[in-house]
Design an enzyme around this catalytic site. Structure first.
Site, PDB file in Angstrom:
ATOM      1  CB  SER A   1      -0.907   0.014   1.220  1.00 52.37           C
ATOM      2  OG  SER A   1      -1.538  -1.232   1.373  1.00 52.37           O
TER       3      SER A   1
HETATM    4  N1  SAH Z   1      -1.009  -5.036   3.946  1.00 58.73           N
HETATM    5  C1  SAH Z   1      -0.186  -5.335   2.788  1.00 58.73           C
HETATM    6  C2  SAH Z   1      -0.827  -4.974   1.479  1.00 58.73           C
HETATM    7  C3  SAH Z   1      -1.958  -5.855   1.205  1.00 58.73           C
HETATM    8  S1  SAH Z   1      -2.464  -6.037  -0.483  1.00 58.73           S
HETATM    9  C4  SAH Z   1       1.171  -4.709   2.904  1.00 58.73           C
HETATM   10  O1  SAH Z   1       1.451  -4.010   3.904  1.00 58.73           O
HETATM   11  O2  SAH Z   1       2.000  -4.937   2.014  1.00 58.73           O
HETATM   12  C5  SAH Z   1      -3.872  -7.048  -0.129  1.00 58.73           C
HETATM   13  C6  SAH Z   1      -3.556  -8.458   0.284  1.00 58.73           C
HETATM   14  O3  SAH Z   1      -4.769  -9.067   0.646  1.00 58.73           O
HETATM   15  C7  SAH Z   1      -2.959  -9.296  -0.832  1.00 58.73           C
HETATM   16  O4  SAH Z   1      -1.729  -9.820  -0.436  1.00 58.73           O
HETATM   17  C8  SAH Z   1      -4.001 -10.414  -1.038  1.00 58.73           C
HETATM   18  O5  SAH Z   1      -3.422 -11.683  -1.304  1.00 58.73           O
HETATM   19  C9  SAH Z   1      -4.694 -10.422   0.311  1.00 58.73           C
HETATM   20  N2  SAH Z   1      -6.034 -10.985   0.303  1.00 58.73           N
HETATM   21  C10 SAH Z   1      -7.056 -10.756  -0.566  1.00 58.73           C
HETATM   22  N3  SAH Z   1      -8.144 -11.479  -0.221  1.00 58.73           N
HETATM   23  C11 SAH Z   1      -7.807 -12.169   0.910  1.00 58.73           C
HETATM   24  C12 SAH Z   1      -8.493 -13.086   1.749  1.00 58.73           C
HETATM   25  N4  SAH Z   1      -9.763 -13.481   1.536  1.00 58.73           N
HETATM   26  N5  SAH Z   1      -7.827 -13.603   2.802  1.00 58.73           N
HETATM   27  C13 SAH Z   1      -6.555 -13.260   3.072  1.00 58.73           C
HETATM   28  N6  SAH Z   1      -5.849 -12.385   2.306  1.00 58.73           N
HETATM   29  C14 SAH Z   1      -6.466 -11.850   1.236  1.00 58.73           C
END
Ligand code: SAH
Length: 216
Positions: free
Chosen positions: A64
């Site tokens: 992010s």
């Molecule tokens: N917080 C992260 C950025 C997240 S991007 C950072 O600091 O880098 C969003 C993430 O959510 C992705 O890695 C994706 O794989 C995950 N995601 C999406 N749907 C999900 C679900 N149902 N359960 C767990 N993770 C999920």
């Protein structure tokens, strides 16, 4: 801080930009100064780690935008005794920052590769109060529930019911809601004795929360 004057300069500008964009909580700024974003961005985009922009990470996901990480962390009002759940480990950057502000972080991602790589970085920083798990985070983490704070870093159409149920009374959840490709709204949910209060914080754009586990 790195000895390289160019990197040191970029890191200073990074913190300046966070303040300018509304990240003013000193504890959050200090955590973001300590956790080097450069460690979470690999390869091609490494050079841009200190820019206030989201960047690609493996599995088609993104780390992010730093100011959004700061504003979400601030909005979560994390305390040192809190047990926090993060949905969407991604690079691990957000979990690492949270871990400096609370007692324990449980972080969940549907991609095993992301969880494994994030764990290596947590060890590198000596962050021993993070538990990273491969799971479908839309179900929360029933084994570890309830939580003082929940942060969702992928966009849902509505705040997932299981996550609301796993929030303690007095707890706070921050979650982007809206259609996956459109602009989403970041909302803060407070759980009181008699139900949930919602407030809208700002417009954001996140990758979607997808049900089920990823292929890698
Ligand atoms: N917080 C992260 C950025 C997240 S991007 C950072 O600091 O880098 C969003 C993430 O959510 C992705 O890695 C994706 O794989 C995950 N995601 C999406 N749907 C999900 C679900 N149902 N359960 C767990 N993770 C999920």
């Amino acid at each position: 801080m790195s000895d390289d004057p160019d990197i040191a300069e970029r890191k200073m500008r990074f913190l300046f930009q966070l303040r300018q964009r509304g990240v003013t909580d000193p504890r959050v700024l200090e955590a973001m100064e300590r956790i080097d974003r450069g460690e979470f961005v690999r390869g091609h985009f490494e050079d841009r780690a200190y820019e206030d922009t989201p960047l690609p990470i493996p599995c088609g996901q993104t780390i992010s935008q730093p100011s959004v990480v700061g504003l979400m962390t601030q909005a979560l009002e994390v305390g040192p005794r809190d047990k926090v759940l993060e949905i969407g480990t991604g690079s691990g950057y957000q979990a690492a920052i949270l871990s400096l502000l609370c007692r324990r972080v449980y972080t969940v991602d549907r991609h095993r590769r992301l969880v494994t790589e994030a764990e290596v970085i947590f060890r590198h920083f000596g962050l021993s109060n993070i538990t990273a798990m491969v799971a479908d985070g839309s179900r929360g983490s029933p084994e570890q529930a309830p939580f003082d704070r929940i942060m969702v870093t992928a966009a849902a159409e509505d705040p997932p019911g299981p996550l609301l149920a796993q929030l303690k009374i007095g707890g706070i959840m921050v979650v982007p809601v809206g259609q996956s490709d459109a602009v989403q709204t970041l909302i803060r949910v407070r759980r009181g004795e008699n139900g949930f209060d919602y407030d809208e914080l700002r417009q954001v754009r996140f990758v979607p929360l997808v049900e089920g586990l990823g292929q890698t």
